[in-house]
Design a protein around this motif. Structure first.
Motif, PDB file in Angstrom:
ATOM      1  N   THR A   1      30.624  48.627  36.931  1.00 44.86           N
ATOM      2  CA  THR A   1      31.189  47.762  37.954  1.00 44.86           C
ATOM      3  C   THR A   1      30.942  48.598  39.493  1.00 44.86           C
ATOM      4  OG1 THR A   1      33.077  47.240  36.689  1.00 44.86           O
ATOM      5  CG2 THR A   1      33.413  47.088  39.036  1.00 44.86           C
ATOM      6  N   LEU A   2      30.827  49.882  39.531  1.00 42.44           N
ATOM      7  CA  LEU A   2      30.460  50.426  41.002  1.00 42.44           C
ATOM      8  C   LEU A   2      29.415  49.998  41.205  1.00 42.44           C
ATOM      9  CD1 LEU A   2      31.106  52.315  43.283  1.00 42.44           C
ATOM     10  CD2 LEU A   2      30.342  54.174  41.747  1.00 42.44           C
ATOM     11  N   LEU A   3      28.268  50.043  40.181  1.00 38.64           N
ATOM     12  CA  LEU A   3      26.830  49.683  40.727  1.00 38.64           C
ATOM     13  C   LEU A   3      26.530  48.221  41.015  1.00 38.64           C
ATOM     14  CD1 LEU A   3      25.114  52.138  40.307  1.00 38.64           C
ATOM     15  CD2 LEU A   3      23.705  50.928  38.636  1.00 38.64           C
ATOM     16  N   ARG A   4      27.207  47.569  40.365  1.00 36.27           N
ATOM     17  CA  ARG A   4      27.220  46.029  40.733  1.00 36.27           C
ATOM     18  C   ARG A   4      27.914  45.787  42.130  1.00 36.27           C
ATOM     19  NH1 ARG A   4      26.097  42.092  37.426  1.00 36.27           N
ATOM     20  NH2 ARG A   4      27.582  40.548  38.151  1.00 36.27           N
ATOM     21  N   MET A   5      28.977  46.574  42.535  1.00 33.91           N
ATOM     22  CA  MET A   5      29.560  46.478  43.707  1.00 33.91           C
ATOM     23  C   MET A   5      28.507  46.959  44.855  1.00 33.91           C
ATOM     24  SD  MET A   5      33.172  48.262  43.037  1.00 33.91           S
ATOM     25  CE  MET A   5      33.447  48.879  44.874  1.00 33.91           C
ATOM     26  N   LEU A   6      27.823  47.982  44.456  1.00 32.39           N
ATOM     27  CA  LEU A   6      26.759  48.638  45.516  1.00 32.39           C
ATOM     28  C   LEU A   6      25.564  47.516  45.642  1.00 32.39           C
ATOM     29  CD1 LEU A   6      26.623  52.354  44.399  1.00 32.39           C
ATOM     30  CD2 LEU A   6      28.029  51.410  46.076  1.00 32.39           C
ATOM     31  N   ALA A   7      25.402  46.873  44.688  1.00 31.38           N
ATOM     32  CA  ALA A   7      24.173  46.114  44.620  1.00 31.38           C
ATOM     33  C   ALA A   7      24.527  44.516  45.576  1.00 31.38           C
ATOM     34  CB  ALA A   7      23.717  45.526  43.153  1.00 31.38           C
ATOM     35  N   GLY A   8      25.994  44.645  45.474  1.00 27.76           N
ATOM     36  CA  GLY A   8      26.386  43.243  46.160  1.00 27.76           C
ATOM     37  C   GLY A   8      26.603  42.105  45.214  1.00 27.76           C
ATOM     38  N   LEU A   9      26.736  42.503  43.978  1.00 29.74           N
ATOM     39  CA  LEU A   9      27.108  41.675  42.958  1.00 29.74           C
ATOM     40  C   LEU A   9      28.669  41.511  42.299  1.00 29.74           C
ATOM     41  CD1 LEU A   9      23.798  42.382  40.642  1.00 29.74           C
ATOM     42  CD2 LEU A   9      24.087  40.395  42.114  1.00 29.74           C
ATOM     43  N   ASN A  10      29.421  42.207  43.037  1.00 31.78           N
ATOM     44  CA  ASN A  10      30.908  42.116  42.673  1.00 31.78           C
ATOM     45  C   ASN A  10      31.541  42.333  44.092  1.00 31.78           C
ATOM     46  OD1 ASN A  10      33.470  42.738  41.993  1.00 31.78           O
ATOM     47  ND2 ASN A  10      32.938  43.943  40.234  1.00 31.78           N
ATOM     48  N   ASP A  11      32.500  41.356  44.433  1.00 30.14           N
ATOM     49  CA  ASP A  11      33.341  41.438  45.398  1.00 30.14           C
ATOM     50  C   ASP A  11      34.565  41.800  45.452  1.00 30.14           C
ATOM     51  OD1 ASP A  11      31.068  40.739  47.090  1.00 30.14           O
ATOM     52  OD2 ASP A  11      31.315  38.431  46.563  1.00 30.14           O
ATOM     53  N   ALA A  12      35.278  41.976  44.052  1.00 31.66           N
ATOM     54  CA  ALA A  12      36.307  42.297  44.003  1.00 31.66           C
ATOM     55  C   ALA A  12      36.834  44.068  44.143  1.00 31.66           C
ATOM     56  CB  ALA A  12      36.792  41.960  42.454  1.00 31.66           C
TER      57      ALA A  12
ATOM     58  N   CYS B   1      38.835  49.682  43.278  1.00 27.63           N
ATOM     59  CA  CYS B   1      38.537  48.530  42.432  1.00 27.63           C
ATOM     60  C   CYS B   1      39.480  48.426  41.385  1.00 27.63           C
ATOM     61  CB  CYS B   1      37.127  48.577  41.780  1.00 27.63           C
ATOM     62  SG  CYS B   1      36.604  47.407  40.978  1.00 27.63           S
ATOM     63  N   GLU B   2      39.932  46.978  40.885  1.00 27.14           N
ATOM     64  CA  GLU B   2      41.023  46.810  40.153  1.00 27.14           C
ATOM     65  C   GLU B   2      40.251  45.765  39.083  1.00 27.14           C
ATOM     66  OE1 GLU B   2      45.383  44.970  39.905  1.00 27.14           O
ATOM     67  OE2 GLU B   2      44.900  46.121  41.604  1.00 27.14           O
ATOM     68  N   ARG B   3      40.707  45.929  37.826  1.00 28.04           N
ATOM     69  CA  ARG B   3      40.345  44.964  36.853  1.00 28.04           C
ATOM     70  C   ARG B   3      41.104  44.778  36.044  1.00 28.04           C
ATOM     71  NH1 ARG B   3      34.842  46.477  34.187  1.00 28.04           N
ATOM     72  NH2 ARG B   3      36.147  47.809  32.814  1.00 28.04           N
ATOM     73  N   ASP B   4      41.627  43.552  35.600  1.00 28.56           N
ATOM     74  CA  ASP B   4      42.586  43.297  34.760  1.00 28.56           C
ATOM     75  C   ASP B   4      43.948  43.923  34.779  1.00 28.56           C
ATOM     76  OD1 ASP B   4      40.762  41.365  33.394  1.00 28.56           O
ATOM     77  OD2 ASP B   4      40.004  43.201  31.908  1.00 28.56           O
ATOM     78  N   GLU B   5      44.440  44.068  36.124  1.00 25.24           N
ATOM     79  CA  GLU B   5      45.591  44.792  36.611  1.00 25.24           C
ATOM     80  C   GLU B   5      45.549  46.088  36.300  1.00 25.24           C
ATOM     81  OE1 GLU B   5      48.841  42.443  34.812  1.00 25.24           O
ATOM     82  OE2 GLU B   5      48.325  40.717  36.054  1.00 25.24           O
TER      83      GLU B   5
END
Length: 212
Positions: A46-57, A13-17
């Motif tokens: 961010t990881l938890l939101r990824m796991l929950a399907g709330l972050n696709d980045a 996962c990458e955020r703000d480069e």
């Protein structure tokens, strides 16, 4: 060995480069409580939101019960309870009204069951008070009442101990252990010094996992 409920393979996962984490792999088995650890800014929420399907980045693979999560998204969402680090309640509604709204889309429950859940989080006498008049800890307890009536096998909990006093912390720890003992699984982020027997640790930064 049981099949993992949730499996992550080579997540990045990458955020703000800036890369938050890469090559992160782990498996969440039934009966597991897993704590996500790392310094501030390492990507725990961010990881938890990824796991929950709330972050696709992100890139990599997520599997639900051995199959691609994206191919069975609706089934995954039906079987997952996500609580964010904010209570997620409406301040103009009462605890009862909020709990009705939070459960209506999944499994509507009768009011006596909802009142019992609120009683179980220490909100006896406050069920019909607008949430804007409650303390931060009481508002958090409204959200946590969902744990007392949840039947989803996977719980994803972000900073679940925030604004909770010592007695509440102990009660939540017991709930996490009970969920695991019943064959479910919990992934949690927290600044609380959570140390449960057999707890799995997901450490951001090195992409490693181990057990306490």
């Amino acid at each position: 060995m049981s099949e993992p409920l949730l499996q992550a393979v080579d997540l990045q996962c990458e955020r703000d480069e800036r890369i938050l984490f890469r090559d992160l792999s782990f498996s969440i088995l039934p009966g597991t409580v897993a704590r996500v650890e790392g310094p501030n800014g390492s990507g725990k929420t961010t990881l938890l939101r990824m796991l929950a399907g709330l972050n696709d980045a992100w890139s990599g693979n997520l599997l639900w019960c051995g199959k691609s999560r994206s191919a069975q998204r609706e089934e995954f969402l039906r079987n997952t309870l996500y609580l964010g680090h904010r209570p997620g309640i409406k301040p103009l509604l009462t605890p009862m009204e909020n709990l009705r709204a939070l459960t209506a889309g999944r499994r509507p429950l009768p009011d006596p069951v909802l009142r019992q859940a609120l009683d179980g989080t220490g909100l006896t006498g406050f069920q019909d008070v607008p949430c804007r008049n409650l303390s931060a800890g009481q508002q958090r307890r409204v959200a946590l009442a969902r744990l007392l009536i949840a039947d989803e096998p996977l719980w994803l909990l972000d900073e679940v101990f925030t604004a909770i006093d010592a007695s509440g912390v102990s009660a939540i720890e017991q709930l996490l252990q009970q969920r695991a003992a019943e064959g479910g699984a919990v992934v949690v982020t927290t600044h609380h010094d959570l140390r449960l027997p057999g707890m799995q640790r997901i450490v951001l930064g090195g992409g490693s996992t181990d057990e306490c």
